[in-house]
Enzyme design. Structure first.
Site, PDB file in Angstrom:
ATOM      1  N   ARG A 188       0.833  -1.195   0.000  1.00 41.12           N
ATOM      2  CA  ARG A 188       0.000   0.000   0.000  1.00 41.12           C
ATOM      3  C   ARG A 188       0.874   1.253   0.000  1.00 41.12           C
ATOM      4  O   ARG A 188       1.700   1.430   0.883  1.00 41.12           O
ATOM      5  CB  ARG A 188      -0.935   0.010   1.211  1.00 41.12           C
ATOM      6  CG  ARG A 188      -1.933   1.165   1.170  1.00 41.12           C
ATOM      7  CD  ARG A 188      -3.043   0.982   2.172  1.00 41.12           C
ATOM      8  NE  ARG A 188      -2.557   1.092   3.551  1.00 41.12           N
ATOM      9  CZ  ARG A 188      -3.359   1.152   4.615  1.00 41.12           C
ATOM     10  NH1 ARG A 188      -4.662   1.086   4.462  1.00 41.12           N
ATOM     11  NH2 ARG A 188      -2.840   1.249   5.826  1.00 41.12           N
TER      12      ARG A 188
ATOM     13  N   THR B 282      -0.958   7.606  -1.176  1.00 39.24           N
ATOM     14  CA  THR B 282      -2.261   7.461  -1.846  1.00 39.24           C
ATOM     15  C   THR B 282      -3.122   6.381  -1.212  1.00 39.24           C
ATOM     16  O   THR B 282      -4.336   6.332  -1.452  1.00 39.24           O
ATOM     17  CB  THR B 282      -2.060   7.109  -3.327  1.00 39.24           C
ATOM     18  OG1 THR B 282      -1.458   5.802  -3.427  1.00 39.24           O
ATOM     19  CG2 THR B 282      -1.170   8.129  -4.009  1.00 39.24           C
TER      20      THR B 282
ATOM     21  N   ASP C  92      -3.377  -9.339  12.623  1.00 39.45           N
ATOM     22  CA  ASP C  92      -2.674  -9.346  11.346  1.00 39.45           C
ATOM     23  C   ASP C  92      -2.325 -10.787  10.983  1.00 39.45           C
ATOM     24  O   ASP C  92      -1.465 -11.411  11.611  1.00 39.45           O
ATOM     25  CB  ASP C  92      -1.398  -8.496  11.433  1.00 39.45           C
ATOM     26  CG  ASP C  92      -0.726  -8.330  10.085  1.00 39.45           C
ATOM     27  OD1 ASP C  92      -0.307  -9.347   9.493  1.00 39.45           O
ATOM     28  OD2 ASP C  92      -0.617  -7.178   9.620  1.00 39.45           O
TER      29      ASP C  92
ATOM     30  N   ASP D 241       1.452 -11.574  10.107  1.00 40.41           N
ATOM     31  CA  ASP D 241       2.324 -11.598  11.284  1.00 40.41           C
ATOM     32  C   ASP D 241       2.106 -12.862  12.107  1.00 40.41           C
ATOM     33  O   ASP D 241       3.059 -13.444  12.634  1.00 40.41           O
ATOM     34  CB  ASP D 241       2.073 -10.365  12.142  1.00 40.41           C
ATOM     35  CG  ASP D 241       2.677  -9.104  11.563  1.00 40.41           C
ATOM     36  OD1 ASP D 241       3.525  -9.236  10.644  1.00 40.41           O
ATOM     37  OD2 ASP D 241       2.306  -8.001  11.984  1.00 40.41           O
TER      38      ASP D 241
END
Length: 213
Positions: A108, A112, A204, A207
């Site tokens: 990402r 933006t 997550d 992770d």
């Protein structure tokens, strides 16, 4: 935004729900989380491949010759959205070991917030293949949308998306962008938080799979 319920497949088998609940526990170790994910992915693969086409072949049993049914696993491609998608691959491949595997790497952009592709590797002759994209979480939907958009350029026969968890926002976003894609999930959780995490979720996934933070 609304969702098309006929394109969302909730896999609510008791074993799937049981293992997902154990994975949600914050005290689940990396090894436990990874093992449960492998088992859960194998179970989900049965539903995802339910409509795979079959072909007739002649087989000699110890007693006589008969016509049996087989699938062509080489026509199926599991596409992992890196890196967390790799956690689902092993379970899926244990059910369809003949399937090919592709990878899409996305990150990402911090300015933006849009997904940027950094890796893309697929088998050849994709126009003859059925694609199953795997990623543990369908949260904002941005990565899934980018992956489907990229893969559609290869003109495959079909595309499905498989995740452990999603939420109303993620479902609506993916369906708005690609209403023709079937979505398979073990749970539709309540919502996204302000950081884009699914609530109640499981944290997550990448992770927890790889033991990183």
């Amino acid at each position: 935004m609304t969702t098309r319920s006929d394109k969302v497949h909730l896999i609510d088998h008791p074993l799937v729900q049981h293992k997902l609940t154990l994975m949600r526990r914050k005290d689940a170790s990396t090894n436990t989380f990874r093992t449960l994910l492998n088992e859960l992915s194998s179970l989900m693969a049965y539903e995802v491949t339910r409509d795979m086409p079959l072909q007739d072949i002649e087989v000699e049993t110890p007693l006589e010759t008969m016509t049996g049914k087989t699938i062509d696993g080489k026509k199926l491609v599991f596409v992992s959205i890196l890196r967390a998608g790799n956690g689902i691959l092993e379970g899926m491949l244990s059910v369809v070991p003949g399937a090919r595997v592709g990878h899409v790497g996305l990150y990402r952009d911090p300015k933006t917030l849009e997904p940027v592709e950094y890796y893309f590797k697929m088998p050849q002759e994709m126009e003859e293949r059925d694609i199953v994209i795997v990623d543990p979480m369908l949260a904002t939907g941005n990565s899934a949308i980018a992956a489907v958009t990229r893969l559609k350029k290869l003109k495959p026969r079909s595309i499905k998306f498989v995740c452990l968890l999603t939420c109303p926002e993620g479902l609506a976003a993916l369906q708005k962008a690609h209403p023709d894609v079937d979505i398979y999930t073990a749970a539709v959780d309540r919502q996204l938080d302000e950081h884009g995490y699914i609530l109640p979720g499981l944290g997550d996934a990448g992770d927890r799979i790889f033991g990183t933070k």
